[in-house]
Each structure stands twice: as C-alpha cells, then as structure tokens.
Design a protein around this motif. Structure first.
Motif, PDB file in Angstrom:
ATOM      1  N   ASN A 121     105.398 -10.037 -60.281  1.00 54.43           N
ATOM      2  CA  ASN A 121     104.665  -8.800 -60.021  1.00 54.43           C
ATOM      3  C   ASN A 121     104.415  -8.600 -58.533  1.00 54.43           C
ATOM      4  O   ASN A 121     104.692  -7.543 -57.977  1.00 54.43           O
ATOM      5  CB  ASN A 121     103.323  -8.822 -60.755  1.00 54.43           C
ATOM      6  N   ILE A 122     103.860  -9.626 -57.913  1.00 55.75           N
ATOM      7  CA  ILE A 122     103.490  -9.495 -56.509  1.00 55.75           C
ATOM      8  C   ILE A 122     104.727  -9.391 -55.635  1.00 55.75           C
ATOM      9  O   ILE A 122     104.744  -8.657 -54.644  1.00 55.75           O
ATOM     10  CB  ILE A 122     102.561 -10.660 -56.088  1.00 55.75           C
ATOM     11  N   GLU A 123     105.782 -10.092 -56.005  1.00 54.48           N
ATOM     12  CA  GLU A 123     107.038  -9.950 -55.274  1.00 54.48           C
ATOM     13  C   GLU A 123     107.512  -8.497 -55.295  1.00 54.48           C
ATOM     14  O   GLU A 123     107.941  -7.945 -54.282  1.00 54.48           O
ATOM     15  CB  GLU A 123     108.111 -10.854 -55.882  1.00 54.48           C
ATOM     16  N   ARG A 124     107.401  -7.877 -56.457  1.00 53.72           N
ATOM     17  CA  ARG A 124     107.840  -6.488 -56.586  1.00 53.72           C
ATOM     18  C   ARG A 124     106.944  -5.541 -55.790  1.00 53.72           C
ATOM     19  O   ARG A 124     107.422  -4.675 -55.046  1.00 53.72           O
ATOM     20  CB  ARG A 124     107.879  -6.089 -58.060  1.00 53.72           C
ATOM     21  N   VAL A 125     105.644  -5.697 -55.936  1.00 53.40           N
ATOM     22  CA  VAL A 125     104.696  -4.828 -55.238  1.00 53.40           C
ATOM     23  C   VAL A 125     104.877  -4.937 -53.721  1.00 53.40           C
ATOM     24  O   VAL A 125     104.986  -3.925 -53.016  1.00 53.40           O
ATOM     25  CB  VAL A 125     103.245  -5.188 -55.636  1.00 53.40           C
ATOM     26  N   VAL A 126     104.920  -6.164 -53.243  1.00 54.68           N
ATOM     27  CA  VAL A 126     104.969  -6.379 -51.798  1.00 54.68           C
ATOM     28  C   VAL A 126     106.324  -5.978 -51.215  1.00 54.68           C
ATOM     29  O   VAL A 126     106.399  -5.374 -50.141  1.00 54.68           O
ATOM     30  CB  VAL A 126     104.640  -7.851 -51.467  1.00 54.68           C
ATOM     31  N   SER A 127     107.393  -6.287 -51.933  1.00 53.18           N
ATOM     32  CA  SER A 127     108.716  -5.924 -51.406  1.00 53.18           C
ATOM     33  C   SER A 127     108.864  -4.408 -51.324  1.00 53.18           C
ATOM     34  O   SER A 127     109.551  -3.898 -50.440  1.00 53.18           O
ATOM     35  CB  SER A 127     109.822  -6.539 -52.264  1.00 53.18           C
ATOM     36  N   ARG A 128     108.200  -3.687 -52.201  1.00 49.55           N
ATOM     37  CA  ARG A 128     108.227  -2.230 -52.135  1.00 49.55           C
ATOM     38  C   ARG A 128     107.321  -1.707 -51.034  1.00 49.55           C
ATOM     39  O   ARG A 128     107.701  -0.792 -50.282  1.00 49.55           O
ATOM     40  CB  ARG A 128     107.830  -1.644 -53.494  1.00 49.55           C
ATOM     41  N   LEU A 129     106.128  -2.270 -50.971  1.00 51.21           N
ATOM     42  CA  LEU A 129     105.180  -1.823 -49.941  1.00 51.21           C
ATOM     43  C   LEU A 129     105.807  -1.877 -48.555  1.00 51.21           C
ATOM     44  O   LEU A 129     105.683  -0.949 -47.763  1.00 51.21           O
ATOM     45  CB  LEU A 129     103.928  -2.705 -49.970  1.00 51.21           C
ATOM     46  N   ALA A 130     106.510  -2.988 -48.276  1.00 51.22           N
ATOM     47  CA  ALA A 130     107.063  -3.199 -46.943  1.00 51.22           C
ATOM     48  C   ALA A 130     108.569  -2.954 -46.885  1.00 51.22           C
ATOM     49  O   ALA A 130     109.187  -3.184 -45.845  1.00 51.22           O
ATOM     50  CB  ALA A 130     106.736  -4.616 -46.464  1.00 51.22           C
ATOM     51  N   ALA A 131     109.142  -2.514 -48.007  1.00 56.73           N
ATOM     52  CA  ALA A 131     110.590  -2.256 -48.072  1.00 56.73           C
ATOM     53  C   ALA A 131     111.379  -3.460 -47.559  1.00 56.73           C
ATOM     54  O   ALA A 131     112.221  -3.346 -46.676  1.00 56.73           O
ATOM     55  CB  ALA A 131     110.959  -1.004 -47.292  1.00 56.73           C
ATOM     56  N   ILE A 132     111.097  -4.608 -48.162  1.00 55.99           N
ATOM     57  CA  ILE A 132     111.762  -5.837 -47.740  1.00 55.99           C
ATOM     58  C   ILE A 132     112.983  -6.095 -48.621  1.00 55.99           C
ATOM     59  O   ILE A 132     112.859  -6.230 -49.833  1.00 55.99           O
ATOM     60  CB  ILE A 132     110.794  -7.034 -47.830  1.00 55.99           C
ATOM     61  N   GLY A 133     114.128  -6.167 -48.007  1.00 55.56           N
ATOM     62  CA  GLY A 133     115.332  -6.574 -48.717  1.00 55.56           C
ATOM     63  C   GLY A 133     116.231  -5.450 -49.170  1.00 55.56           C
ATOM     64  O   GLY A 133     117.262  -5.697 -49.768  1.00 55.56           O
ATOM     65  N   GLY A 134     115.866  -4.228 -48.885  1.00 55.42           N
ATOM     66  CA  GLY A 134     116.630  -3.109 -49.407  1.00 55.42           C
ATOM     67  C   GLY A 134     117.885  -2.754 -48.630  1.00 55.42           C
ATOM     68  O   GLY A 134     118.815  -2.184 -49.180  1.00 55.42           O
ATOM     69  N   GLU A 135     117.907  -3.088 -47.352  1.00 50.59           N
ATOM     70  CA  GLU A 135     119.042  -2.672 -46.533  1.00 50.59           C
ATOM     71  C   GLU A 135     120.341  -3.345 -46.987  1.00 50.59           C
ATOM     72  O   GLU A 135     120.367  -4.549 -47.206  1.00 50.59           O
ATOM     73  CB  GLU A 135     118.787  -2.969 -45.061  1.00 50.59           C
ATOM     74  N   PRO A 136     121.389  -2.539 -47.199  1.00 41.77           N
ATOM     75  CA  PRO A 136     122.659  -3.139 -47.615  1.00 41.77           C
ATOM     76  C   PRO A 136     123.160  -4.076 -46.530  1.00 41.77           C
ATOM     77  O   PRO A 136     122.961  -3.838 -45.343  1.00 41.77           O
ATOM     78  CB  PRO A 136     123.571  -1.918 -47.759  1.00 41.77           C
ATOM     79  N   ASP A 137     123.807  -5.126 -46.958  1.00 39.81           N
ATOM     80  CA  ASP A 137     124.314  -6.094 -46.000  1.00 39.81           C
ATOM     81  C   ASP A 137     123.184  -6.754 -45.208  1.00 39.81           C
ATOM     82  O   ASP A 137     123.384  -7.206 -44.090  1.00 39.81           O
ATOM     83  CB  ASP A 137     125.299  -5.424 -45.020  1.00 39.81           C
ATOM     84  N   GLY A 138     122.016  -6.772 -45.799  1.00 37.11           N
ATOM     85  CA  GLY A 138     120.849  -7.318 -45.123  1.00 37.11           C
ATOM     86  C   GLY A 138     120.827  -8.831 -45.180  1.00 37.11           C
ATOM     87  O   GLY A 138     121.828  -9.462 -45.473  1.00 37.11           O
ATOM     88  N   PRO A 139     119.689  -9.421 -44.900  1.00 37.27           N
ATOM     89  CA  PRO A 139     119.551 -10.883 -44.896  1.00 37.27           C
ATOM     90  C   PRO A 139     119.724 -11.464 -46.286  1.00 37.27           C
ATOM     91  O   PRO A 139     119.625 -10.757 -47.279  1.00 37.27           O
ATOM     92  CB  PRO A 139     118.133 -11.088 -44.381  1.00 37.27           C
ATOM     93  N   GLY A 140     119.985 -12.739 -46.370  1.00 40.72           N
ATOM     94  CA  GLY A 140     120.164 -13.409 -47.649  1.00 40.72           C
ATOM     95  C   GLY A 140     118.878 -13.465 -48.446  1.00 40.72           C
ATOM     96  O   GLY A 140     117.790 -13.209 -47.923  1.00 40.72           O
TER      97      GLY A 140
END
Length: 370
Positions: free
Chosen positions: A149-168
DNA sequence: AATGCGGGGGT
DNA sequence: ACCCCAGCATT
C-alpha cells in the motif's frame, strides 16, 4: 520528497485517517491513540505476521482465534507445533507459522518484544517491513513500514519509477523507501507514528487503489505528482511476472472402517512444510492416468481430480481412495485421524483432497480423463 | 538479485 | 486470465 511537502502530506493523511480509519480487531482506533494509548505489541506482531501477503478479510478470523486461544506471547510460546500448525492451516505461507512459534518462544524467554527496529528485525519471521510496522504502531518509533500500500501511495505521490528506461527496480525501491521515511521524519512533533503508518495503508487500500485510484476524493491529490501527470495507475513499476507451469501428481487416501483417514507430516521446510497432509506422490511435468508407482499396497479406487494453484505452479492431483482394514499398516510414518479432525488441520490442498476422496458420489463417473 | 513460498477475492 | 494482497528466508 521535500520536507515541506512531506510535512503537508503527513498532516493531511493523519487528519484523513482520524475520520476514515478502517476498524480491525488488531487495531487501536485514532481516538484512543490520541490520548496516548498504544496497541499491545503482541497483537500488533501477531496481526502483522498474518497479514504478510494476505488480505485483511482472510486474516481476520485467524487473528480472532489465535488471540482468544493464546492471549499472550507467553501462552503462544508454550503452544505445541501440533496446535499452532492446525490453527494456521488454510492461511498459507506455512513458514510463517514455524517462525511465529519460534519467535514467540524467544520473546517469551526474554520477557517481551524489543522496541528497537533492528532488534525486532533479528527475530524469526520479522523482516524490514514487519519490524518497522511493530516499531511504529506498538512503540511509536518514526520508521516507515513500506508495504504494498505505502509503496503504491508514495511512488504515486512522488512519481517514482515511471519514466521509461528509468533506473532499475532496486534503485526505485530505495527511492520509495526514502520518500516514505521522509513522511515520518516530517511528522508533526508528538503525532502518533502508528497512525501515519496505518493511515497511509488505509489510503492505499481505500483510495489509492492499484487499478482505478479515487483521486477525486483523495486528501493528498493536490500533492500528488502522478495525479498531476494524469497517470497514477502507472505507478508503482512492477517486475515482469514469470509464467506458471502445470504440474501433476496423485494423492492417496486410505479410509478405515471407523472412518479415520491416514495422514502424514510433511518435511519441515519447502512446500507446505511441517503441515499434515494426505499421502501424495511427488509432482511431475506430465499428466498420467494409471495408479502411480509407490502407492501402498491396497485396493485403490480412483475418485476425482483436484486442482490447486500455488504461487509458482498450478497442480492437479488424481485422488485415489482405498477402504482398508482396521489394523492395516500402510507406511511407517503417519497416523490415523478422524475425518472431521483431519479436515480442519489440513491446509487447503489437503482439504480439497479429503473432500474429494470422501464425497459420496465419487464413483465411476468421476473417473473421467484429464 | 532471484527464487520459493498459499490462498483467496476482485476485475 | 490476471492481479494483488500490512513480505520473508534463502541462495
């Protein structure tokens, strides 16, 4: 996450939680934590172990039964594996039950749960998430328990991991944990850490859902970068999933004239480790139709077929039954158990096998092909 | 870093 | 059919 934003999010989530907290038997309500009360660490721990990869609805009746049967960690520490495994049967991931029993013995021995994250983390069955959850909820420590849950909430709040070809994924995960921790670091002085943790989880469960997040009613939508991008469902990024192969085997259910059935204890580790089960063959990659080698000598009748889906493979078992004499010995290790006792102590696959073997109309027609 | 480990409910 | 769930231990 920036401190100012983290501070606003923490306050908003806390405020939302005070009006929208889910009610669970393992949880202390926000009106109680507000006056400084905290939940019993034993109950927090017990619930957190049960909730690992398990829905709240599934865990709840198990929690109630464990709590009433073993009200303290000392009571649980004295329980036999027989009783614990039987009470856990059906909940899945049975290494949790083994670690639960081991942890209870240790904690009972030392007189109580440690309050420190690292000491909690060193106990069997307690990983980084659970250690943080207990530290935050039971002891008020400002440490972020990053569950799904918190992974989902926080990753959305800060838009972490969405960029294509982004970090591992590894780095993405570190960023999410860091952002989550910043929410706890910037929590208002004196505010209950456990309520922030549970508030973020409730937000993830009720508003910030995986498929169709309800951003229109989200208390932190204005702070959410993914929402601003218009694609909250793109987070969090997930590893590609591998396919699930089919496997095949057979199960043998000897039945005595008095109705007792024969069961064995599985090896302590591995699949269904330590659990009581009917006899089965090992499983293989191809289906088969005849009585497999290794069946104890008896007049076997083929009953039906049961299917069961595990995490990493799907299993289908042919079920064989033999009505044997009262004194017959089949294999050394194993025992006879009354049907009604067996059905409750078996994991779900075992219950399926038993139900199939004992079903009244299991007869020639059930012998269909695969 | 990858894999093994349950079971059920939602879509 | 696929997804996900208050993840952990082991390799």
């Amino acid at each position: 996450m920036e401190a100012a934003s983290a501070s606003r999010v923490s306050a908003l989530v806390l405020d939302w939680y005070r009006r929208n907290a889910r009610v669970f038997p393992w949880r202390m309500g926000p009106e109680e934590t507000r006056v400084g009360l905290r939940q019993d660490p034993y109950l927090v721990w017990l619930s957190e172990i049960m909730l690992q990869q398990t829905t709240t609805a599934h865990a709840e009746p198990y929690f109630q039964r464990f709590r009433s049967r073993w009200p303290t960690v000392h009571a649980l520490g004295r329980a036999s594996w027989e009783d614990v495994s039987s009470a856990w049967a059906g909940l899945g991931y049975y290494s949790r039950a083994r670690n639960l029993a081991a942890c209870a013995r240790i904690v009972s021995e030392v007189g109580g749960f440690p309050e420190d994250f690292h000491a909690l983390r060193d106990l069997p069955g307690i990983g980084p998430y659970t250690a943080a959850a207990i530290a935050a909820i039971a002891f008020g420590r400002r440490v972020a328990p990053v569950d799904g849950n918190i992974e989902r909430v926080v990753s959305r709040l800060a838009a972490i991991g969405g960029e294509p070809d982004g970090p591992g994924l590894r780095l993405v995960r570190r960023r999410v944990e860091s952002a989550a921790q910043s929410l706890f670091d910037n929590l208002e002085e004196g505010a209950p850490s456990g309520d922030l943790a549970q508030g973020l989880m409730d937000l993830g469960a009720r508003i910030c859902s995986p498929r169709r997040p309800a951003c229109s009613v989200c208390p932190v939508a204005a702070e959410c970068v993914a929402q601003a991008q218009g694609r909250p469902e793109a987070y969090p990024v997930k590893a590609p999933r591998s396919l699930r192969p089919n496997r095949y085997g057979a199960a043998f259910v000897p039945v005595r004239p008095d109705g007792a059935v024969f069961v064995v204890r599985r090896p302590p580790k591995g699949l269904l480790g330590g659990m009581t089960m009917p006899l089965t063959t090992p499983w293989g990659d191809a289906p088969f139709f005849e009585l497999p080698e290794g069946a104890p000598a008896a007049a076997w009748r083929r009953m039906g077929e049961v299917s069961h889906v595990f995490t990493h493979f799907a299993l289908s078992l042919q079920v064989w039954r033999a009505d044997v004499g009262q004194g017959d010995v089949l294999v050394e290790e194993g025992r006879w158990v009354p049907q009604e006792e067996a059905i409750v102590m078996l994991p779900s696959l075992g219950r399926k096998i038993l139900r199939n073997a004992l079903s009244a109309d299991a007869s020639p027609k059930a012998r269909g092909s695969l």
